[in-house]
Design a protein around this motif. Structure first.
Motif, PDB file in Angstrom:
ATOM      1  N   ARG A 162       0.800  -1.144  -0.050  1.00 39.78           N
ATOM      2  CA  ARG A 162      -0.112  -0.007   0.069  1.00 39.78           C
ATOM      3  C   ARG A 162       0.947   1.118   0.142  1.00 39.78           C
ATOM      4  O   ARG A 162       0.618   2.305  -0.811  1.00 39.78           O
ATOM      5  N   ARG A 163       1.801   1.339   0.961  1.00 33.17           N
ATOM      6  CA  ARG A 163       2.395   2.634   0.946  1.00 33.17           C
ATOM      7  C   ARG A 163       1.756   3.776   1.004  1.00 33.17           C
ATOM      8  O   ARG A 163       2.309   4.807   0.240  1.00 33.17           O
ATOM      9  N   PHE A 199       0.519   7.412   2.705  1.00 26.47           N
ATOM     10  CA  PHE A 199       1.321   8.395   3.438  1.00 26.47           C
ATOM     11  C   PHE A 199       0.370   8.397   4.815  1.00 26.47           C
ATOM     12  O   PHE A 199      -0.680   9.066   4.920  1.00 26.47           O
ATOM     13  N   GLN A 200       1.111   7.545   5.897  1.00 26.23           N
ATOM     14  CA  GLN A 200       0.207   7.192   6.879  1.00 26.23           C
ATOM     15  C   GLN A 200      -0.290   8.569   7.769  1.00 26.23           C
ATOM     16  O   GLN A 200      -1.129   8.709   8.566  1.00 26.23           O
ATOM     17  N   GLN A 201       0.719   9.599   7.759  1.00 29.95           N
ATOM     18  CA  GLN A 201       0.509  10.760   8.621  1.00 29.95           C
ATOM     19  C   GLN A 201      -0.284  11.915   7.980  1.00 29.95           C
ATOM     20  O   GLN A 201      -0.694  12.790   8.497  1.00 29.95           O
ATOM     21  N   MET A 202      -0.593  11.537   6.852  1.00 31.50           N
ATOM     22  CA  MET A 202      -1.384  12.757   6.083  1.00 31.50           C
ATOM     23  C   MET A 202      -3.114  12.075   5.941  1.00 31.50           C
ATOM     24  O   MET A 202      -3.230  11.111   6.457  1.00 31.50           O
ATOM     25  N   GLU A 220      -5.393  14.535   1.765  1.00 32.31           N
ATOM     26  CA  GLU A 220      -3.974  14.708   1.192  1.00 32.31           C
ATOM     27  C   GLU A 220      -3.467  13.747   0.422  1.00 32.31           C
ATOM     28  O   GLU A 220      -2.983  13.917  -0.583  1.00 32.31           O
ATOM     29  N   GLU A 242      -4.849  13.838  -2.923  1.00 33.41           N
ATOM     30  CA  GLU A 242      -4.216  14.998  -3.750  1.00 33.41           C
ATOM     31  C   GLU A 242      -2.821  14.807  -4.157  1.00 33.41           C
ATOM     32  O   GLU A 242      -2.533  15.187  -5.224  1.00 33.41           O
ATOM     33  N   MET A 243      -1.930  13.935  -3.322  1.00 35.62           N
ATOM     34  CA  MET A 243      -0.827  13.530  -3.760  1.00 35.62           C
ATOM     35  C   MET A 243      -0.606  12.895  -4.967  1.00 35.62           C
ATOM     36  O   MET A 243       0.156  12.957  -5.628  1.00 35.62           O
ATOM     37  N   GLY A 297      -3.233   6.871   8.619  1.00 38.44           N
ATOM     38  CA  GLY A 297      -2.599   5.729   9.286  1.00 38.44           C
ATOM     39  C   GLY A 297      -3.438   4.931  10.299  1.00 38.44           C
ATOM     40  O   GLY A 297      -3.446   3.919  10.748  1.00 38.44           O
ATOM     41  N   THR A 298      -4.718   5.760  10.422  1.00 37.62           N
ATOM     42  CA  THR A 298      -5.705   5.147  11.499  1.00 37.62           C
ATOM     43  C   THR A 298      -6.856   4.291  10.527  1.00 37.62           C
ATOM     44  O   THR A 298      -7.789   3.946  11.391  1.00 37.62           O
ATOM     45  N   LEU A 299      -6.657   4.257   9.331  1.00 42.71           N
ATOM     46  CA  LEU A 299      -7.768   3.409   8.676  1.00 42.71           C
ATOM     47  C   LEU A 299      -7.730   1.893   8.806  1.00 42.71           C
ATOM     48  O   LEU A 299      -6.375   1.236   9.008  1.00 42.71           O
ATOM     49  N   SER A 300      -8.561   1.177   8.467  1.00 38.52           N
ATOM     50  CA  SER A 300      -8.418  -0.204   8.623  1.00 38.52           C
ATOM     51  C   SER A 300      -7.666  -0.657   7.352  1.00 38.52           C
ATOM     52  O   SER A 300      -7.514   0.031   6.497  1.00 38.52           O
ATOM     53  N   GLN A 349      -7.282   1.027   3.663  1.00 34.19           N
ATOM     54  CA  GLN A 349      -5.850   1.654   3.552  1.00 34.19           C
ATOM     55  C   GLN A 349      -5.766   1.214   2.101  1.00 34.19           C
ATOM     56  O   GLN A 349      -5.178   1.867   1.098  1.00 34.19           O
ATOM     57  N   ARG A 390      -5.449   6.517  -4.889  1.00 28.56           N
ATOM     58  CA  ARG A 390      -4.660   7.552  -4.901  1.00 28.56           C
ATOM     59  C   ARG A 390      -3.980   7.138  -6.318  1.00 28.56           C
ATOM     60  O   ARG A 390      -3.387   8.156  -6.994  1.00 28.56           O
ATOM     61  N   GLU A 428       8.062  10.798   4.521  1.00 27.49           N
ATOM     62  CA  GLU A 428       7.492   9.426   5.005  1.00 27.49           C
ATOM     63  C   GLU A 428       8.087   8.302   4.305  1.00 27.49           C
ATOM     64  O   GLU A 428       8.152   7.152   4.814  1.00 27.49           O
ATOM     65  N   LYS A 444       1.109  -0.563   9.862  1.00 26.78           N
ATOM     66  CA  LYS A 444      -0.014  -1.344   9.989  1.00 26.78           C
ATOM     67  C   LYS A 444      -0.206  -2.497   8.738  1.00 26.78           C
ATOM     68  O   LYS A 444       0.161  -2.124   7.641  1.00 26.78           O
TER      69      LYS A 444
END
Ligand SMILES: Nc1ncnc2c1ncn2[C@@H]1O[C@H](COP(=O)(O)OP(=O)(O)OP(=O)(O)O)[C@@H](O)[C@H]1O
Ligand SMILES: [Mg+2]
Lengths: 242, 292
Positions: free
Chosen positions: A94-95, A97-100, A104, A107-108, A141-144, A148, A155, B173, B291
């Motif tokens: 998957r990779r 962007f966990q913190q976005m 976002e 958009e990336m 990063g908080t998605l299941s 993700q 994306r 990241e 995760k």
């Protein structure tokens, strides 16, 4: 189904050799993907499927052989430039962007496109993945795990690719989610996206694909219409567990 | 009153550390390397500003802008010439290159400006002293703290709102995934060095406005302390660099004032060790987690 193959291929991989230092991971493989096809690449762990996709995407470079997109040689073109040539890879694992946030991340995905086109693409993608719209502002990063994977595919679609490469999109997902992922792949195909799919789940991959290649330790050992391979004895033994 | 005096001095010194630490932390976050030459870019910035004020007759604001421009070019050049060819190399090779670059800059400064310490001229930054009740605060202190706040806000907005700033977060990241989005990683890393180095020039001028002795090793100690501050706050984190820098400055000044002048620096590093024992990722650092 193979009738739709006409004219020059969209993607043509010519006898590429890829190394990791001294490790010879891809030992001369060739494959083609034509417009509007779903082509799948199956094979055991470590066969070199991801290495092949990463090389096509420009993240790795072949020591020998060529990758051609739309008839143009892509050797030496960096991964970041391949996106604007119409190629998009949804990478293994998957990779995202966990913190976005979800938005976002999307958009990336459209980074290489004019800002004015982003909203329309977002609408498209949200229509296909309504779960993502609900979670637009959530930190990715908080998605299941399943969400993700949806995000990673969405994306990859944001760049409006002509050729979408998916590296094990069903990895680690519950059967019901695997179904869902494959439904989406079919839908995308009907919408006109050309797809190169790498899968562990050979059964489902062969069912959805037009043509298939089988890889073993850096080489292509079999190829043909997916339908045929699905009923091939050797394939059934090795990859379909029967 | 002495307590307040110390606190304000600590905040000011800490603000300088914080501005320097931003350079370390951004470069670490995005290029995954420790740029040990960063402290020396501060020194170069201070020398250029010094020349602008002393020899070229520039007004202070111009001198600072010229210093920022020179440092930006210097930072981007260092990255392009010394670090970029090592992008795939072992991190130890990069680290040693960075240390070599640090000595190179110090020796070049020695060649150009000589070993004799220069005394940094007075400017609007440190020209006046404000009296508030019994407190007397140098204008340099106030300007340093304000500059720190402005830089912090600007960088936060840059990384959260602009396309380039978001691209920087992506590269930090996951470099490979960022490339797959179409982000030019080399250009993003150059930009990071440019920003860090321009901030280093500002830090150099602020540092020499408060401690006006300028020599080729001027950047070393603040550089190491700021690096410590970046680790303290959580290397890779922008708010972490800010918090780490300010705390470090305050701890250093209080340590010197209340415990021992000689041991001030030792106290700083002792606190760092304790923090890292309790929170290995630093105060605001994110523990790495994935995760499946
Ligand atoms: N970064 C690397 N460094 C060295 N060797 C690697 C690297 N990545 C992959 N390899 C090796 O290259 C070969 C092909 O790996 P690759 O990841 O392409 O396989 P794969 O077919 O995608 O497997 P899986 O189904 O497990 O994802 C393997 O033998 C692997 O060990
Ligand atoms: Mg793989």
């Amino acid at each position: 189904m193979s009738d739709i193959r006409s004219g020059a291929p969209l993607l043509k991989v010519n006898d590429i050799h890829v190394y990791y230092g001294a490790i010879h991971a891809i030992k001369g493989i060739s494959l083609e993907v034509y417009d509007n096809e779903i082509v799948t690449l199956i094979g055991a762990n470590g066969a070199g499927k991801s290495t092949t996709l990463n090389t096509i995407a420009g993240l790795l470079h072949p020591r020998q052989g060529t990758v051609e997109l739309n008839g143009a040689n892509m050797n030496g073109v960096s991964a970041s430039k391949m996106v604007s040539r119409g190629l998009s890879l949804c990478p293994e694992g998957r990779r995202i962007f966990q913190q976005m946030t979800v938005r976002e991340n999307l958009e990336m995905g459209a980074y290489s496109r004019p800002v004015t086109e982003i909203d329309a693409s977002l609408e498209d993608v949200f229509q296909r993945f309504p779960r993502l719209k609900e979670r637009e502002k959530q930190i990715a990063g908080t998605l299941s795990g399943g969400e993700q994977q949806m995000l990673a595919m969405a994306r990859a679609l944001m760049s409006h690719p002509r050729l979408l490469m998916l590296d094990e999109p069903s990895m680690g997902l519950a059967p019901i989610l695997v179904e869902q992922i494959f439904d989406i792949i079919s839908e995308l195909h009907e919408g006109g996206v050309t797809i190169l799919l790498v899968e562990q789940n050979a059964q489902m991959a062969l069912q959805v694909a037009d043509r298939a290649y089988v890889m073993e330790t850096g080489l292509i050992t079999m190829q043909g219409p997916a339908e045929e391979l699905l009923h091939n004895d050797a394939v059934q033994k090795a990859y379909l567990g029967s | 009153m002495i307590f307040l005096d110390n606190l304000i001095n600590g905040l000011s010194l800490g603000s300088i550390y914080a501005i320097i630490a931003l350079g370390y932390t951004m470069v670490y976050g995005i290029a995954k390397m420790l740029n040990f030459a960063h402290g020396d870019v501060i020194m170069v910035g201070a020398y250029i500003a010094f020349c602008g004020l002393q020899y070229w007759g520039l007004p202070p604001v111009m001198a600072i802008l010229v210093a920022m421009a020179v440092c930006t070019v210097l930072g981007v050049t260092i990255e392009g010439l010394a670090y970029r060819p090592l992008r795939q190399a072992a991190s130890l090779a990069v680290l040693i290159t960075a240390i070599g670059m640090s000595y190179l800059l110090q020796n070049l400064a020695l060649m150009i400006w000589g070993a004799n310490p220069k005394s940094f001229p007075r400017t609007f930054i440190n020209s006046s002293i404000l009296r508030v009740g019994e407190l007397s605060i140098s204008s340099a202190t106030i300007i340093t703290i304000l500059a720190n706040i402005v830089i912090m806000v600007a960088l936060t907005l840059f990384t959260s709102k602009t396309k380039m700033g978001k691209a920087m977060r992506c590269v930090s990241e996951d470099r490979g995934a960022a490339e797959l989005m179409g982000i030019n990683v080399n250009r993003t890393i150059s930009l990071t060095f440019a920003i860090g180095s321009a901030l280093a020039a500002i830090a150099g001028v602020l540092l020499c406005s408060s401690y006006p002795i300028l020599q080729p090793t001027t950047g070393s100690m603040p550089g190491i302390k700021a690096f410590t501050a970046a680790v303290f706050g959580g290397i890779g984190s922008i708010p972490g660099a800010m918090l780490g820098g300010v705390l470090l400055g305050v701890i250093e000044i209080f340590g010197k004032a209340y415990i021992s002048t000689e041991l001030g620096d030792a106290i700083v590093f002792a606190v760092l060790i304790v923090v890292l024992l309790v929170k290995p990722a630093g105060l605001l650092g994110k523990p790495v987690r994935e995760k499946v």
